[in-house]
Design a protein around this motif. Structure first.
Motif, PDB file in Angstrom:
ATOM      1  N   SER A  48      24.030   9.854  75.502  1.00  0.00           N
ATOM      2  CA  SER A  48      24.928   8.895  74.873  1.00  0.00           C
ATOM      3  C   SER A  48      25.335   9.391  73.492  1.00  0.00           C
ATOM      4  O   SER A  48      24.559  10.064  72.805  1.00  0.00           O
ATOM      5  N   THR A  89      32.575  11.162  78.826  1.00  0.00           N
ATOM      6  CA  THR A  89      32.612   9.799  79.347  1.00  0.00           C
ATOM      7  C   THR A  89      33.739   9.603  80.351  1.00  0.00           C
ATOM      8  O   THR A  89      34.890   9.971  80.097  1.00  0.00           O
ATOM      9  N   GLN A 149      28.600   4.507  76.164  1.00  0.00           N
ATOM     10  CA  GLN A 149      29.107   5.698  75.486  1.00  0.00           C
ATOM     11  C   GLN A 149      28.462   6.949  76.097  1.00  0.00           C
ATOM     12  O   GLN A 149      28.002   7.844  75.404  1.00  0.00           O
TER      13      GLN A 149
END
Length: 322
Positions: A87, A159, A170
């Protein structure tokens, strides 16, 4: 060993990194699918198996009308894949490290177990001294490395914005291109070790230097693994930070699963509070706890518990008291 505050401050001061949080300090960068298969499975067999699962998943996602790429959907909806989650948010990584440990701790140590006073004290100690880890990968430096070596076996996919969960988290995915690995590479090897071995074999004049908990390229940190603990004050602070930065179940899982996780994690956390495991002992100069009060605390008398112990605060985070 770093503190929670140091991890968060470092992330605020440097936006070149992506993060992966783990519930245990000994977790390596090995995907779930690889961990499930036999150690002697070759990358060729591994790739075939992964492709079979991917095609079956693609058919299923099409039939139920789910949007997004199959690999990301499979990873974010619980299938075993050849990918690892990352992330852009350090808070998301910390959320997964913390909540994954809570669930496993309760499932293995509390549910269906006989807990006497001695065991309760041991579990308190285990919970409060537990070591988590967080990986951070320098995405900017990785992109430079990828530009220099286009056939790099480590692939970091950005992403997929059609995937609601991946977008909310994210998220990114890392994987190994099995057609580019060395002959001796093992599927259970860490992704970073596979990368380091590939560079050493294919570009002997270059290398990833492995020093302690870091991998360096051109004298810059490409990957770092940091271990940390969460004593009570840090657990309370973490919950506050996660809530303020939207790293809570109902935000990261924008569907029924988020509601379910929020309630289940709250139930588990309340169990840890009821058993006086998620707590901080009263200062030594306080009055000693009588055997009668200890017995009441073991039996779940919350009024006595709150008067004698500083239990974890649930009002400032996503978890709620029952």
């Amino acid at each position: 060993m770093a503190t929670l505050q140091e991890i968060i401050l470092e992330a605020k001061n440097n936006n070149n990194f992506i993060y992966r949080g783990c519930a245990f300090e000994n977790y390596d960068l090995v995907p779930t699918l690889a961990r499930k298969l036999k150690i002697d499975v070759s990358f060729a067999q591994y790739n075939i198996y992964s492709d079979v699962v991917k095609k079956a998943a693609e058919r299923g996602y099409s039939e139920v009308g789910m949007n997004g790429l199959a690999d990301g959907l499979s990873q974010h909806y619980g299938l075993s894949t050849s990918y690892l989650d990352w992330s852009y948010s350090v808070y998301v990584a910390l959320y997964f490290a913390f909540t994954s440990y809570i669930k496993q701790f309760v499932d293995e140590n509390i549910l269906g177990q006989h807990i006497d006073l001695c065991k309760m004290h041991c579990l308190r100690d285990d919970f409060n001294k537990h070591k988590y880890c967080i990986y951070r990968l320098n995405k900017t430096l990785y992109d430079e490395l990828k530009n220099q070596y286009p056939k790099l076996p480590l692939i970091v996919s950005d992403t997929d914005h059609k995937n609601e969960r991946m977008e909310s988290q994210q998220g990114l995915l890392s994987s190994i291109d099995s057609t580019r690995v060395n002959d001796k590479a093992k599927i259970q090897s860490s992704q970073i070790k596979i990368l380091a071995d590939w560079i050493q074999t294919n570009n002997p004049s270059d290398s990833l230097k492995h020093i302690d908990n870091k991998y360096l390229w051109n004298n810059e940190t490409l990957l770092e693994k940091t271990t940390f603990k969460l004593p009570q004050s840090d657990r309370n602070y973490l919950q506050k930070c996660l809530k303020e930065n939207g790293a809570i179940s109902t935000k990261l899982f924008p569907d029924f699963e988020g509601v379910k996780k929020n309630i289940e994690f709250s139930e588990d956390y309340n169990i840890l509070r009821d058993w006086e495991i998620a707590y901080k002992e009263a200062p030594l100069h306080s009055n000693f706890i009588s055997p009668e009060d200890l017995l009441k605390m073991v039996n779940g008398n919350q009024k006595v518990t709150n008067s004698r112990l500083n239990t974890d605060h649930l009002e400032k985070g996503e978890f709620f008291p029952f």
